[in-house]
Design a protein around this motif. Sequence first.
Motif, PDB file in Angstrom:
ATOM      1  N   GLN A 144       0.827  -1.205   0.000  1.00 18.03           N
ATOM      2  CA  GLN A 144       0.000   0.000   0.000  1.00 18.03           C
ATOM      3  C   GLN A 144       0.862   1.257   0.000  1.00 18.03           C
ATOM      4  N   ASN A 145       1.912   1.238   0.789  1.00 16.32           N
ATOM      5  CA  ASN A 145       2.801   2.396   0.835  1.00 16.32           C
ATOM      6  C   ASN A 145       3.455   2.642  -0.519  1.00 16.32           C
ATOM      7  N   GLN A 146       3.826   1.521  -1.186  1.00 15.36           N
ATOM      8  CA  GLN A 146       4.424   1.667  -2.516  1.00 15.36           C
ATOM      9  C   GLN A 146       3.444   2.302  -3.498  1.00 15.36           C
ATOM     10  N   LYS A 147       2.171   1.871  -3.430  1.00  4.60           N
ATOM     11  CA  LYS A 147       1.154   2.445  -4.314  1.00  4.60           C
ATOM     12  C   LYS A 147       0.896   3.910  -3.975  1.00  4.60           C
ATOM     13  N   LEU A 148       0.879   4.225  -2.692  1.00  2.00           N
ATOM     14  CA  LEU A 148       0.689   5.624  -2.288  1.00  2.00           C
ATOM     15  C   LEU A 148       1.840   6.499  -2.773  1.00  2.00           C
ATOM     16  N   GLN A 149       3.052   5.955  -2.732  1.00  2.86           N
ATOM     17  CA  GLN A 149       4.202   6.702  -3.246  1.00  2.86           C
ATOM     18  C   GLN A 149       4.074   6.953  -4.749  1.00  2.86           C
ATOM     19  N   MET A 194      -5.166  23.062 -25.856  1.00  7.31           N
ATOM     20  CA  MET A 194      -5.846  23.054 -24.555  1.00  7.31           C
ATOM     21  C   MET A 194      -6.635  21.766 -24.383  1.00  7.31           C
ATOM     22  N   LEU A 195      -7.324  21.335 -25.449  1.00  9.35           N
ATOM     23  CA  LEU A 195      -8.108  20.111 -25.379  1.00  9.35           C
ATOM     24  C   LEU A 195      -7.210  18.889 -25.172  1.00  9.35           C
ATOM     25  N   ILE A 196      -6.072  18.880 -25.878  1.00 10.31           N
ATOM     26  CA  ILE A 196      -5.123  17.769 -25.725  1.00 10.31           C
ATOM     27  C   ILE A 196      -4.633  17.686 -24.278  1.00 10.31           C
ATOM     28  N   SER A 197      -4.267  18.841 -23.711  1.00 11.81           N
ATOM     29  CA  SER A 197      -3.777  18.873 -22.327  1.00 11.81           C
ATOM     30  C   SER A 197      -4.873  18.470 -21.339  1.00 11.81           C
ATOM     31  N   ALA A 198      -6.133  18.930 -21.642  1.00 12.90           N
ATOM     32  CA  ALA A 198      -7.248  18.571 -20.762  1.00 12.90           C
ATOM     33  C   ALA A 198      -7.499  17.067 -20.802  1.00 12.90           C
ATOM     34  N   ASN A 199      -7.446  16.473 -21.998  1.00 13.86           N
ATOM     35  CA  ASN A 199      -7.617  15.028 -22.126  1.00 13.86           C
ATOM     36  C   ASN A 199      -6.490  14.261 -21.408  1.00 13.86           C
ATOM     37  N   GLU A 200      -5.272  14.787 -21.541  1.00 10.64           N
ATOM     38  CA  GLU A 200      -4.135  14.162 -20.858  1.00 10.64           C
ATOM     39  C   GLU A 200      -4.332  14.214 -19.342  1.00 10.64           C
ATOM     40  N   LEU A 201      -4.792  15.385 -18.851  1.00 12.89           N
ATOM     41  CA  LEU A 201      -5.040  15.540 -17.421  1.00 12.89           C
ATOM     42  C   LEU A 201      -6.163  14.603 -16.954  1.00 12.89           C
ATOM     43  N   ASP A 202      -7.199  14.471 -17.781  1.00 12.00           N
ATOM     44  CA  ASP A 202      -8.299  13.578 -17.442  1.00 12.00           C
ATOM     45  C   ASP A 202      -7.811  12.125 -17.339  1.00 12.00           C
ATOM     46  N   GLY A 203      -6.942  11.730 -18.252  1.00 10.63           N
ATOM     47  CA  GLY A 203      -6.400  10.373 -18.226  1.00 10.63           C
ATOM     48  C   GLY A 203      -5.554  10.119 -16.977  1.00 10.63           C
ATOM     49  N   ILE A 204      -4.761  11.117 -16.609  1.00  9.75           N
ATOM     50  CA  ILE A 204      -3.925  10.978 -15.403  1.00  9.75           C
ATOM     51  C   ILE A 204      -4.807  10.837 -14.161  1.00  9.75           C
ATOM     52  N   ILE A 205      -5.862  11.664 -14.080  1.00 11.31           N
ATOM     53  CA  ILE A 205      -6.775  11.614 -12.924  1.00 11.31           C
ATOM     54  C   ILE A 205      -7.460  10.254 -12.844  1.00 11.31           C
ATOM     55  N   ARG A 206      -7.870   9.718 -14.030  1.00  8.68           N
ATOM     56  CA  ARG A 206      -8.482   8.382 -14.043  1.00  8.68           C
ATOM     57  C   ARG A 206      -7.492   7.314 -13.546  1.00  8.68           C
ATOM     58  N   ASP A 207      -6.229   7.446 -13.973  1.00  6.99           N
ATOM     59  CA  ASP A 207      -5.187   6.480 -13.540  1.00  6.99           C
ATOM     60  C   ASP A 207      -4.989   6.528 -12.030  1.00  6.99           C
ATOM     61  N   ILE A 208      -4.969   7.770 -11.500  1.00  9.13           N
ATOM     62  CA  ILE A 208      -4.823   7.931 -10.043  1.00  9.13           C
ATOM     63  C   ILE A 208      -6.020   7.312  -9.329  1.00  9.13           C
ATOM     64  N   ALA A 209      -7.216   7.544  -9.853  1.00 11.57           N
ATOM     65  CA  ALA A 209      -8.427   6.977  -9.216  1.00 11.57           C
ATOM     66  C   ALA A 209      -8.394   5.457  -9.229  1.00 11.57           C
ATOM     67  N   ASN A 210      -7.957   4.878 -10.350  1.00 11.55           N
ATOM     68  CA  ASN A 210      -7.878   3.414 -10.440  1.00 11.55           C
ATOM     69  C   ASN A 210      -6.854   2.850  -9.455  1.00 11.55           C
ATOM     70  N   LYS A 211      -5.697   3.516  -9.330  1.00  7.64           N
ATOM     71  CA  LYS A 211      -4.678   3.059  -8.389  1.00  7.64           C
ATOM     72  C   LYS A 211      -5.178   3.178  -6.947  1.00  7.64           C
ATOM     73  N   THR A 212      -5.952   4.223  -6.665  1.00  7.12           N
ATOM     74  CA  THR A 212      -6.487   4.408  -5.308  1.00  7.12           C
ATOM     75  C   THR A 212      -7.471   3.285  -4.953  1.00  7.12           C
ATOM     76  N   LYS A 213      -8.262   2.833  -5.931  1.00  9.79           N
ATOM     77  CA  LYS A 213      -9.203   1.749  -5.682  1.00  9.79           C
ATOM     78  C   LYS A 213      -8.509   0.448  -5.313  1.00  9.79           C
ATOM     79  N   LEU A 214      -7.289   0.256  -5.799  1.00  6.47           N
ATOM     80  CA  LEU A 214      -6.557  -0.988  -5.575  1.00  6.47           C
ATOM     81  C   LEU A 214      -5.882  -1.035  -4.198  1.00  6.47           C
ATOM     82  N   ILE A 215      -5.849   0.074  -3.499  1.00  4.03           N
ATOM     83  CA  ILE A 215      -5.181   0.120  -2.187  1.00  4.03           C
ATOM     84  C   ILE A 215      -6.039  -0.588  -1.144  1.00  4.03           C
TER      85      ILE A 215
END
Length: 333
Positions: free
Chosen positions: A266-271, A312-333
Amino acid sequence: MEKDKNRYKILVIEDNAGDFALIEDFLDEQISSPEIFQAKNFKEGRSLLVEEKLPVNVILLDLSLPDKSGENLIMEIVALSAGIPIIVLTGYPDISFSVKSLSLGVSDYLLKDELSASNLYKSILYSIERKKKSAELEESEKRYSDLFQLSPQPMWVYDLETLQFMNVNDAAIRHYGYNLEEFLEMTISDIRPVEDLNQVEESLNQTRRQSTFHYNGISRHRKKNGEIIQAEIQSNVIYINGKKARVVLVNDITERLHYIEAIERQNQKLQEIAWLQSHVVRAPVARLMGIVDLIKNYHHSENEKKELLDHMLISANELDGIIRDIANKTKLI
């Protein structure tokens, strides 16, 4: 010589009036106020000990009574005495029988022809004190036996030369799955995985070289069902009946180690999440802030505005993808 002022209660099982009178005189000579009770035969003695429950400090026993004698008499009185010291008084100097009497539970064996006030008093005193120390020793042994058997954690004792189990407690039997008979036919190597046996031998060699060696460490053990556990071991060298042995206390820490491993994952995932938040998220956010600044503070043609909005749209989509990745990793903790 000053008389002993202790209040001794003495049961004399003797049918001969002359011998009883002599014993009384000897006791009065050494003890201030002895309480002397007489039984003239086995039946009277049994009545005093069993029915009346006479509380006495010592029993003086003649081996030739009208209703019982010899070895049978000794065995009967020992059974009825409830641990009271018994001193045999006899007129027969049979050395082999005197030795056998002691093995039957008699405290001392005195010849009437050699009896004196002094040796009778010493025998009584030593017998009472010996019984007291014996009772204290039995209580001590029982206390330590209870500590061993009633321990909630597995414990055992094994022979340092043969590695054979000498004793195991109930907690070990429950935890490892072997019954007592199975344990006593095994060595400590039998509960270790095969791949760990070289390590076991190395540890044992070190233990044999150091008589006071205390061991504290973690070992892998195998239960009867084949399950491998992580066992925290504490042990010390002891001597049992002249044999060098080791007493072992076991604490199964398998679940604790699994819990620690889970916390570390869990600590590794949080890091990883913290790194994403502090590094990866910043890149598209910084680009979005830069594009907003360009649109706000500079004049642009329609094509340039369109190009900036596309970025701007490309950056927003990139940011959205990163946020989704963070949310998925948080669910696995």
